[in-house]
Design an enzyme around this catalytic site. Structure first.
Site, short mmCIF file in Angstrom:
data_model
loop_
_atom_site.label_atom_id
_atom_site.label_comp_id
_atom_site.label_asym_id
_atom_site.label_seq_id
_atom_site.Cartn_x
_atom_site.Cartn_y
_atom_site.Cartn_z
N LYS A 35 13.91 -13.28 -37.88
CA LYS A 35 14.15 -12.72 -36.53
C LYS A 35 13.72 -13.71 -35.45
O LYS A 35 14.35 -13.79 -34.39
CB LYS A 35 13.40 -11.40 -36.35
CG LYS A 35 13.80 -10.28 -37.33
CD LYS A 35 14.99 -9.50 -36.85
CE LYS A 35 15.23 -8.27 -37.73
NZ LYS A 35 16.52 -7.63 -37.47
N TYR A 66 8.14 -8.31 -33.79
CA TYR A 66 7.37 -9.29 -34.57
C TYR A 66 8.05 -10.65 -34.64
O TYR A 66 7.50 -11.59 -35.22
CB TYR A 66 7.00 -8.75 -35.96
CG TYR A 66 8.09 -8.24 -36.86
CD1 TYR A 66 9.17 -9.03 -37.24
CD2 TYR A 66 8.01 -6.95 -37.39
CE1 TYR A 66 10.15 -8.56 -38.09
CE2 TYR A 66 8.98 -6.47 -38.26
CZ TYR A 66 10.05 -7.27 -38.61
OH TYR A 66 11.01 -6.80 -39.47
C1 HXC Z 1 9.23 -7.53 -53.60
C2 HXC Z 1 11.54 -7.59 -53.62
C3 HXC Z 1 11.60 -6.26 -53.13
C4 HXC Z 1 10.37 -5.59 -52.86
C5 HXC Z 1 13.63 -7.00 -53.40
N1 HXC Z 1 12.82 -7.99 -53.77
N2 HXC Z 1 12.92 -5.93 -52.99
N3 HXC Z 1 10.37 -8.22 -53.85
N4 HXC Z 1 9.22 -6.26 -53.10
N5 HXC Z 1 10.33 -4.32 -52.40
C6 HXC Z 1 13.21 -9.29 -54.31
C7 HXC Z 1 13.90 -9.10 -55.65
O1 HXC Z 1 12.94 -8.94 -56.69
C8 HXC Z 1 14.68 -10.40 -55.78
O2 HXC Z 1 13.86 -11.48 -56.16
C9 HXC Z 1 15.10 -10.66 -54.34
O3 HXC Z 1 14.20 -9.91 -53.51
C10 HXC Z 1 16.50 -10.20 -54.08
O4 HXC Z 1 16.61 -8.84 -54.43
P1 HXC Z 1 18.00 -8.11 -54.76
O5 HXC Z 1 17.76 -6.67 -54.90
O6 HXC Z 1 18.70 -8.84 -55.86
O7 HXC Z 1 18.81 -8.48 -53.43
P2 HXC Z 1 19.95 -7.73 -52.72
O8 HXC Z 1 20.64 -6.74 -53.62
O9 HXC Z 1 20.75 -8.78 -52.12
O10 HXC Z 1 19.19 -6.87 -51.61
C11 HXC Z 1 18.69 -7.45 -50.42
C12 HXC Z 1 17.39 -6.77 -49.98
C13 HXC Z 1 17.56 -5.26 -49.94
C14 HXC Z 1 17.02 -7.32 -48.61
C15 HXC Z 1 16.31 -7.14 -50.98
O11 HXC Z 1 16.34 -4.63 -49.58
C16 HXC Z 1 18.63 -4.82 -49.01
O12 HXC Z 1 19.81 -4.99 -49.29
N6 HXC Z 1 18.31 -4.22 -47.87
C17 HXC Z 1 19.31 -3.81 -46.85
C18 HXC Z 1 18.85 -2.69 -46.03
C19 HXC Z 1 17.53 -2.91 -45.35
O13 HXC Z 1 16.65 -3.57 -45.88
N7 HXC Z 1 17.37 -2.35 -44.14
C20 HXC Z 1 16.11 -2.40 -43.44
C21 HXC Z 1 16.22 -3.26 -42.28
S1 HXC Z 1 14.94 -2.88 -41.20
P3 HXC Z 1 13.66 -11.99 -57.70
O14 HXC Z 1 12.69 -13.09 -57.55
O15 HXC Z 1 13.15 -10.82 -58.46
O16 HXC Z 1 15.04 -12.43 -58.16
C22 HXC Z 1 14.54 -4.25 -40.37
C23 HXC Z 1 13.83 -4.13 -39.08
C24 HXC Z 1 12.45 -3.63 -39.15
O17 HXC Z 1 14.86 -5.29 -40.75
C25 HXC Z 1 11.92 -3.43 -37.75
C26 HXC Z 1 10.55 -2.84 -37.67
C27 HXC Z 1 10.10 -2.57 -36.26
#
Ligand code: HXC
Length: 257
Positions: free
Chosen positions: A157, A142
């Site tokens: 990305k 994407y």
């Molecule tokens: C809406 C969300 C949310 C959700 C987080 N936020 N999750 N909003 N829906 N499900 C918002 C929060 O409310 C906050 O905003 C802001 O994002 C930051 O959230 P935190 O939890 O404080 O951030 P942090 O602890 O730094 O976490 C980062 C993250 C988290 C990206 C949000 O998901 C993470 O750490 N993920 C790492 C692992 C991961 O995601 N792996 C998947 C990668 S797969 P507010 O406004 O409330 O302060 C990929 C490829 C896909 O990328 C390929 C497909 C083919």
């Protein structure tokens, strides 16, 4: 990969872990980074049970000071760096109109800025040593199609794809550094699988959209990664290798089902 030193960000789980395992299996020394020190410890033990030497660095790619520390620790331990895999990612599904500023920033910071901090730090190290290393960025298809529901990740990305091609030319020309990317499709046992196609319905729709009619295996990405980093791919530069069973090309068929 034998006797080379590879850094894999986000290396304690999912595709990062699988790539680190593969490199170690092929004789590389590997630094894995991640935010959770417990997960890093478990992954290190798992990889070292079979082969290789693994350095763990607890860090956040969003923090440039952490990136510098990770580089120093890698050099102290392994004396050199040959490969960097920018794998650390953050993602969640959210309609574009509902995404908060912090949500946008979190994903852009991890994926786009984190990739840049690590690439520049490692690139400068190679340039000052007159060394030709290679970088691999992990994308998603994407980046050039569309990512409805993941506008932050798709935008980040796409930026990393531009970074891949730009550095491939800029650093390739001046220093012989190669920069490539892989765009994995849906892969089993990954964070993306847990988040993006967790329900039975989503899983079935996903499999149906893939010409090969199955999800990919983590090892299929690790194999592509070790190829692109290695000397076997010495004339490949600025390329993005899609490993998705043909999913992104699959639009519609003129044949009867
Ligand atoms: C809406 C969300 C949310 C959700 C987080 N936020 N999750 N909003 N829906 N499900 C918002 C929060 O409310 C906050 O905003 C802001 O994002 C930051 O959230 P935190 O939890 O404080 O951030 P942090 O602890 O730094 O976490 C980062 C993250 C988290 C990206 C949000 O998901 C993470 O750490 N993920 C790492 C692992 C991961 O995601 N792996 C998947 C990668 S797969 P507010 O406004 O409330 O302060 C990929 C490829 C896909 O990328 C390929 C497909 C083919």
């Amino acid at each position: 990969m034998k006797n080379s030193v590879a850094i894999v960000t986000g290396g304690s789980s999912g595709l990062g872990k699988e790539m680190a395992k593969k490199f170690a299996e092929q004789g590389a020394f590997v630094t894995i980074t991640g935010r959770d020190s417990e997960k890093l410890k478990v992954t290190k033990a798992e990889i070292e049970t079979f082969n290789g030497q693994v350095l763990t660095v607890q860090m956040d790619v969003r923090n440039p000071e952490d990136v510098e520390r990770m580089l120093e620790e890698t050099k102290d331990t392994f004396k050199r760096i040959d490969h960097l895999v920018n794998n650390a990612a953050g993602n969640f599904i959210c309609p574009a109109e509902d995404l908060s500023i912090n949500g946008w920033r979190a994903v852009i910071d991890i994926v786009l800025n984190g990739t840049w901090y690590c690439s520049q730090a490692v690139g400068k190290e190679w340039i000052s040593n007159q060394q030709k290393g290679s970088i691999l960025n992990i994308l998603a298809t994407y980046a050039w199609t569309s990512g409805p529901g993941v506008i932050h990740s798709a935008s980040a990305k796409a930026g990393v794809l531009a970074m891949t091609r730009t550095l491939a030319v800029e650093w390739g020309t001046k220093y012989g550094i190669r920069v490539n990317a892989i765009a994995p499709g849906p892969i089993e046992n990954t964070g993306a699988a847990e988040r993006l196609w967790a329900s039975q319905g989503a899983y079935e729709r996903t499999v149906a959209s893939i010409p090969l009619q199955r999800l990919g295996q983590p090892e299929e990405i690790a194999n592509a990664a070790s190829y692109l980093l290695s000397e076997s791919a010495s004339f490949i530069n600025g390329e993005c290798l899609t490993v998705d069973g043909g999913q992104w090309l699959n639009r519609r068929t003129f044949l009867k089902e």
